[in-house]
Motif scaffolding. Structure first.
Motif, PDB file in Angstrom:
ATOM      1  N   UNK A   1       8.547  -7.493 -17.175  1.00  0.00           N
ATOM      2  CA  UNK A   1       9.193  -6.144 -16.814  1.00  0.00           C
ATOM      3  C   UNK A   1       8.512  -5.910 -15.410  1.00  0.00           C
ATOM      4  N   UNK A   2       9.130  -5.235 -15.263  1.00  0.00           N
ATOM      5  CA  UNK A   2       9.505  -4.667 -13.866  1.00  0.00           C
ATOM      6  C   UNK A   2       8.209  -2.599 -13.947  1.00  0.00           C
ATOM      7  N   UNK A   3       7.459  -2.336 -12.841  1.00  0.00           N
ATOM      8  CA  UNK A   3       7.226  -0.990 -13.034  1.00  0.00           C
ATOM      9  C   UNK A   3       7.731  -0.251 -11.641  1.00  0.00           C
ATOM     10  N   UNK A   4       8.575   0.817 -12.326  1.00  0.00           N
ATOM     11  CA  UNK A   4       8.816   1.882 -11.303  1.00  0.00           C
ATOM     12  C   UNK A   4       8.484   2.558 -10.915  1.00  0.00           C
ATOM     13  N   UNK A   5       7.884   3.137  -9.602  1.00  0.00           N
ATOM     14  CA  UNK A   5       7.487   4.238  -8.754  1.00  0.00           C
ATOM     15  C   UNK A   5       8.047   5.097  -7.635  1.00  0.00           C
ATOM     16  N   UNK A   6       8.432   6.562  -8.103  1.00  0.00           N
ATOM     17  CA  UNK A   6       9.375   6.912  -7.100  1.00  0.00           C
ATOM     18  C   UNK A   6       8.584   7.656  -6.441  1.00  0.00           C
ATOM     19  N   UNK A   7       8.387   7.259  -5.503  1.00  0.00           N
ATOM     20  CA  UNK A   7       8.200   7.392  -4.159  1.00  0.00           C
ATOM     21  C   UNK A   7       8.873   8.165  -3.123  1.00  0.00           C
ATOM     22  N   UNK A   8       7.717  10.171  -3.582  1.00  0.00           N
ATOM     23  CA  UNK A   8       8.143  10.831  -2.428  1.00  0.00           C
ATOM     24  C   UNK A   8       8.700  10.978  -0.777  1.00  0.00           C
ATOM     25  N   UNK A   9       9.782  11.341  -0.395  1.00  0.00           N
ATOM     26  CA  UNK A   9       9.730  11.167   1.094  1.00  0.00           C
ATOM     27  C   UNK A   9       8.775  12.622   1.814  1.00  0.00           C
ATOM     28  N   UNK A  10       8.312  12.364   2.885  1.00  0.00           N
ATOM     29  CA  UNK A  10       8.018  13.853   3.586  1.00  0.00           C
ATOM     30  C   UNK A  10       8.222  13.218   4.849  1.00  0.00           C
ATOM     31  N   UNK A  11       7.870  15.009   5.154  1.00  0.00           N
ATOM     32  CA  UNK A  11       8.941  15.362   7.140  1.00  0.00           C
ATOM     33  C   UNK A  11       8.138  14.469   8.324  1.00  0.00           C
ATOM     34  N   UNK A  12       6.259  14.280   7.665  1.00  0.00           N
ATOM     35  CA  UNK A  12       5.847  13.427   8.685  1.00  0.00           C
ATOM     36  C   UNK A  12       6.224  12.094   7.906  1.00  0.00           C
ATOM     37  N   UNK A  13       6.308  11.815   7.694  1.00  0.00           N
ATOM     38  CA  UNK A  13       7.499  10.515   7.879  1.00  0.00           C
ATOM     39  C   UNK A  13       8.809   9.974   8.570  1.00  0.00           C
ATOM     40  N   UNK A  14       9.097  10.098   8.894  1.00  0.00           N
ATOM     41  CA  UNK A  14      10.275  10.218  10.082  1.00  0.00           C
ATOM     42  C   UNK A  14       9.837   9.797  11.504  1.00  0.00           C
ATOM     43  N   UNK A  15      10.687   9.302  12.372  1.00  0.00           N
ATOM     44  CA  UNK A  15      10.434   8.856  13.620  1.00  0.00           C
ATOM     45  C   UNK A  15      11.912   9.965  14.579  1.00  0.00           C
ATOM     46  N   UNK A  29       3.975   0.763   0.191  1.00  0.00           N
ATOM     47  CA  UNK A  29       3.733   0.149  -1.544  1.00  0.00           C
ATOM     48  C   UNK A  29       1.962  -0.072  -2.064  1.00  0.00           C
ATOM     49  N   UNK A  30       1.282   0.649  -0.740  1.00  0.00           N
ATOM     50  CA  UNK A  30      -0.149   1.299  -1.337  1.00  0.00           C
ATOM     51  C   UNK A  30       0.547   2.237  -2.568  1.00  0.00           C
ATOM     52  N   UNK A  31       0.620   3.164  -2.063  1.00  0.00           N
ATOM     53  CA  UNK A  31       0.758   4.467  -3.421  1.00  0.00           C
ATOM     54  C   UNK A  31       1.390   3.743  -4.439  1.00  0.00           C
ATOM     55  N   UNK A  32       2.919   2.555  -4.255  1.00  0.00           N
ATOM     56  CA  UNK A  32       3.363   1.946  -5.993  1.00  0.00           C
ATOM     57  C   UNK A  32       2.487   1.323  -6.838  1.00  0.00           C
ATOM     58  N   UNK A  33       1.292  -0.248  -5.777  1.00  0.00           N
ATOM     59  CA  UNK A  33       0.632  -0.262  -6.254  1.00  0.00           C
ATOM     60  C   UNK A  33      -0.502   0.162  -6.700  1.00  0.00           C
ATOM     61  N   UNK A  34      -1.382   1.748  -6.571  1.00  0.00           N
ATOM     62  CA  UNK A  34      -1.901   2.718  -6.976  1.00  0.00           C
ATOM     63  C   UNK A  34      -1.551   3.181  -8.542  1.00  0.00           C
ATOM     64  N   UNK A  35      -0.226   3.202  -8.610  1.00  0.00           N
ATOM     65  CA  UNK A  35      -0.058   3.875  -9.838  1.00  0.00           C
ATOM     66  C   UNK A  35      -0.008   2.878 -10.275  1.00  0.00           C
ATOM     67  N   UNK A  65      15.145  14.984   0.704  1.00  0.00           N
ATOM     68  CA  UNK A  65      14.299  14.870   0.091  1.00  0.00           C
ATOM     69  C   UNK A  65      14.084  15.264  -1.669  1.00  0.00           C
ATOM     70  N   UNK A  66      15.312  14.003  -2.038  1.00  0.00           N
ATOM     71  CA  UNK A  66      14.299  13.065  -3.012  1.00  0.00           C
ATOM     72  C   UNK A  66      13.626  11.804  -2.977  1.00  0.00           C
ATOM     73  N   UNK A  67      13.173  11.611  -3.429  1.00  0.00           N
ATOM     74  CA  UNK A  67      12.378  10.027  -3.288  1.00  0.00           C
ATOM     75  C   UNK A  67      13.324   8.939  -3.843  1.00  0.00           C
ATOM     76  N   UNK A  68      12.564   7.949  -3.188  1.00  0.00           N
ATOM     77  CA  UNK A  68      13.038   6.185  -2.712  1.00  0.00           C
ATOM     78  C   UNK A  68      12.712   5.939  -4.352  1.00  0.00           C
ATOM     79  N   UNK A  69      13.059   4.952  -5.047  1.00  0.00           N
ATOM     80  CA  UNK A  69      12.156   3.661  -6.138  1.00  0.00           C
ATOM     81  C   UNK A  69      11.735   2.558  -4.855  1.00  0.00           C
ATOM     82  N   UNK A  85       4.848  -8.386  -5.574  1.00  0.00           N
ATOM     83  CA  UNK A  85       6.246  -8.586  -5.069  1.00  0.00           C
ATOM     84  C   UNK A  85       6.966  -6.683  -4.982  1.00  0.00           C
ATOM     85  N   UNK A  86       7.307  -6.733  -4.309  1.00  0.00           N
ATOM     86  CA  UNK A  86       8.263  -4.765  -4.322  1.00  0.00           C
ATOM     87  C   UNK A  86       9.940  -4.756  -4.067  1.00  0.00           C
ATOM     88  N   UNK A  87      10.052  -4.363  -4.345  1.00  0.00           N
ATOM     89  CA  UNK A  87      11.989  -3.714  -3.562  1.00  0.00           C
ATOM     90  C   UNK A  87      11.833  -2.420  -3.885  1.00  0.00           C
TER      91      UNK A  87
END
Length: 137
Positions: A1-15, A29-35, A65-69, A85-87
């Protein structure tokens, strides 16, 4: 089984090019691991620390504006560590593949500790072998 975390993207994440900065993926990855590890029903009550990260950047993730899995699973369980392990992806489009070695830690004693039987049972639910057993059943 895999755990799914829907990670929001933030303006400050951009280069400067409008892409998610590569360094930000560590935080994702930290947010997903904590979740995954710290849920009300099951958690590593004594805590854990990260021993190592490995990241393979596959393609750029454009800010939107929508999250990444983030799918994660346990790829190895040892006596006193485990590997997650993550994707980071959208459907079949993978942006990052990564792994983290996590060490259970006793913060009161200030030292690493062994994985408990309860923690091992929880982690085993998210291994590749658990996926294979579910398909075979």
């Amino acid at each position: 089984m895999r755990h799914l975390y829907r990670c929001p993207l933030r303006w400050s994440d951009m280069d400067a090019y409008g892409h998610v900065n590569n360094a930000v993926f560590i935080r994702y990855l930290e947010e997903a691991r904590i979740n995954f590890l710290f849920r009300p029903d099951k958690e590593f009550k004594q805590g854990s620390v990260v021993a190592r990260h490995e990241i393979d950047y596959k393609r750029q993730l454009v800010h939107r504006h929508h999250p990444v899995d983030i799918e994660l699973w346990v790829s190895e369980i040892r006596a006193a560590s485990f590997t997650i392990t993550y994707e980071v992806k959208d459907d079949d489009l993978v942006y990052v593949r990564a792994s983290t070695v996590v060490v259970p830690f006793d913060f009161e004693a200030q030292r690493p500790r062994r994985i408990t039987a309860e923690e091992r049972a929880f982690l085993e639910e998210y291994t590749d072998e658990a996926d294979e057993e579910a398909v075979a059943a």
